[in-house]
Design a protein around this motif. Structure first.
Motif, PDB file in Angstrom:
ATOM      1  N   MET A 124     -11.036   3.300  -4.565  1.00 53.80           N
ATOM      2  CA  MET A 124      -9.581   3.440  -4.575  1.00 53.80           C
ATOM      3  C   MET A 124      -9.211   4.551  -3.651  1.00 53.80           C
ATOM      4  O   MET A 124      -8.282   4.355  -2.686  1.00 53.80           O
ATOM      5  CB  MET A 124      -8.823   3.770  -6.018  1.00 53.80           C
ATOM      6  CG  MET A 124      -7.511   3.633  -5.772  1.00 53.80           C
ATOM      7  SD  MET A 124      -6.646   2.193  -5.399  1.00 53.80           S
ATOM      8  CE  MET A 124      -5.246   2.084  -5.721  1.00 53.80           C
ATOM      9  N   ASN A 125     -10.098   5.641  -3.378  1.00 53.08           N
ATOM     10  CA  ASN A 125      -9.767   6.622  -2.426  1.00 53.08           C
ATOM     11  C   ASN A 125     -10.006   6.161  -1.136  1.00 53.08           C
ATOM     12  O   ASN A 125      -9.693   6.473  -0.158  1.00 53.08           O
ATOM     13  CB  ASN A 125     -10.585   7.833  -2.740  1.00 53.08           C
ATOM     14  CG  ASN A 125     -10.275   8.592  -3.795  1.00 53.08           C
ATOM     15  OD1 ASN A 125      -8.927   8.518  -4.081  1.00 53.08           O
ATOM     16  ND2 ASN A 125     -10.946   9.389  -4.690  1.00 53.08           N
ATOM     17  N   LYS A 152      -7.107   4.048   0.233  1.00 58.74           N
ATOM     18  CA  LYS A 152      -5.978   5.458   0.606  1.00 58.74           C
ATOM     19  C   LYS A 152      -6.459   5.877   2.157  1.00 58.74           C
ATOM     20  O   LYS A 152      -5.684   6.256   2.970  1.00 58.74           O
ATOM     21  CB  LYS A 152      -5.972   6.478  -0.328  1.00 58.74           C
ATOM     22  CG  LYS A 152      -5.250   5.887  -1.678  1.00 58.74           C
ATOM     23  CD  LYS A 152      -5.184   7.252  -2.588  1.00 58.74           C
ATOM     24  CE  LYS A 152      -4.619   6.980  -3.855  1.00 58.74           C
ATOM     25  NZ  LYS A 152      -4.585   8.125  -4.731  1.00 58.74           N
ATOM     26  N   ALA A 155      -5.752   3.277   4.588  1.00 57.19           N
ATOM     27  CA  ALA A 155      -4.373   2.983   4.811  1.00 57.19           C
ATOM     28  C   ALA A 155      -3.594   3.888   5.637  1.00 57.19           C
ATOM     29  O   ALA A 155      -2.803   3.662   6.593  1.00 57.19           O
ATOM     30  CB  ALA A 155      -3.713   2.614   3.632  1.00 57.19           C
ATOM     31  N   ARG A 156      -4.229   5.376   5.482  1.00 56.43           N
ATOM     32  CA  ARG A 156      -3.702   6.440   6.191  1.00 56.43           C
ATOM     33  C   ARG A 156      -4.042   6.405   7.507  1.00 56.43           C
ATOM     34  O   ARG A 156      -3.029   6.818   8.395  1.00 56.43           O
ATOM     35  CB  ARG A 156      -4.092   7.759   5.331  1.00 56.43           C
ATOM     36  CG  ARG A 156      -3.429   8.926   6.263  1.00 56.43           C
ATOM     37  CD  ARG A 156      -4.070  10.497   5.422  1.00 56.43           C
ATOM     38  NE  ARG A 156      -5.419  10.495   6.196  1.00 56.43           N
ATOM     39  CZ  ARG A 156      -6.388  10.920   5.711  1.00 56.43           C
ATOM     40  NH1 ARG A 156      -6.501  11.330   4.419  1.00 56.43           N
ATOM     41  NH2 ARG A 156      -7.271  11.156   6.451  1.00 56.43           N
ATOM     42  N   TYR A 180      -1.986   3.991   9.368  1.00 46.33           N
ATOM     43  CA  TYR A 180      -0.506   4.186   9.398  1.00 46.33           C
ATOM     44  C   TYR A 180      -0.408   5.035  10.721  1.00 46.33           C
ATOM     45  O   TYR A 180       0.316   4.968  11.569  1.00 46.33           O
ATOM     46  CB  TYR A 180      -0.013   4.573   8.001  1.00 46.33           C
ATOM     47  CG  TYR A 180       1.370   5.071   8.287  1.00 46.33           C
ATOM     48  CD1 TYR A 180       2.335   4.058   8.352  1.00 46.33           C
ATOM     49  CD2 TYR A 180       1.681   6.631   8.281  1.00 46.33           C
ATOM     50  CE1 TYR A 180       3.772   4.650   8.435  1.00 46.33           C
ATOM     51  CE2 TYR A 180       3.107   6.917   8.542  1.00 46.33           C
ATOM     52  CZ  TYR A 180       4.060   5.985   8.516  1.00 46.33           C
ATOM     53  OH  TYR A 180       5.343   6.496   8.674  1.00 46.33           O
TER      54      TYR A 180
END
Length: 98
Positions: free
Chosen positions: A1-2, A5, A8-9, A12
């Motif tokens: 999961m990390n 993230k 995604a960061r 973005y």
């Protein structure tokens, strides 16, 4: 999961930085930032460049993972102000004319 993230960061931040870079290559604000024809804001070149630099720097800071919370909140505030003073009046006037 990390890992998700992190990915995604990074995407973005690269997207925001990419929108910032566009401000240096094309005259005027990009329609994603301000929904007016770019020709009408071409004379505000210093403001366009400052906005582009802000987007570029905040995007790169988000990608790098430096001061992410503060930078993301500041970016959210600026984008919200562009929405309230740019996109919202534009949409409301188009709804009234329909």
């Amino acid at each position: 999961m990390n890992n998700l993230k992190l990915i995604a960061r990074i995407f973005y931040g690269l997207g925001i930085a990419g929108i910032g870079i566009l401000h240096f290559f094309y005259p005027g604000f990009r329609p994603v930032i301000l929904p007016v024809p770019p020709e009408s804001t071409a004379q505000l070149s210093i403001l366009v460049y400052v906005t582009g630099a802000f987007l570029l720097i905040t995007g790169l800071l988000i990608v790098a993972g430096k001061y992410v919370r503060i930078v993301a909140l500041l970016l959210a505030l600026v984008l919200f102000l562009f929405f309230v003073f740019g996109h919202l009046p534009n949409r409301l006037t188009h709804m009234i004319t329909l």
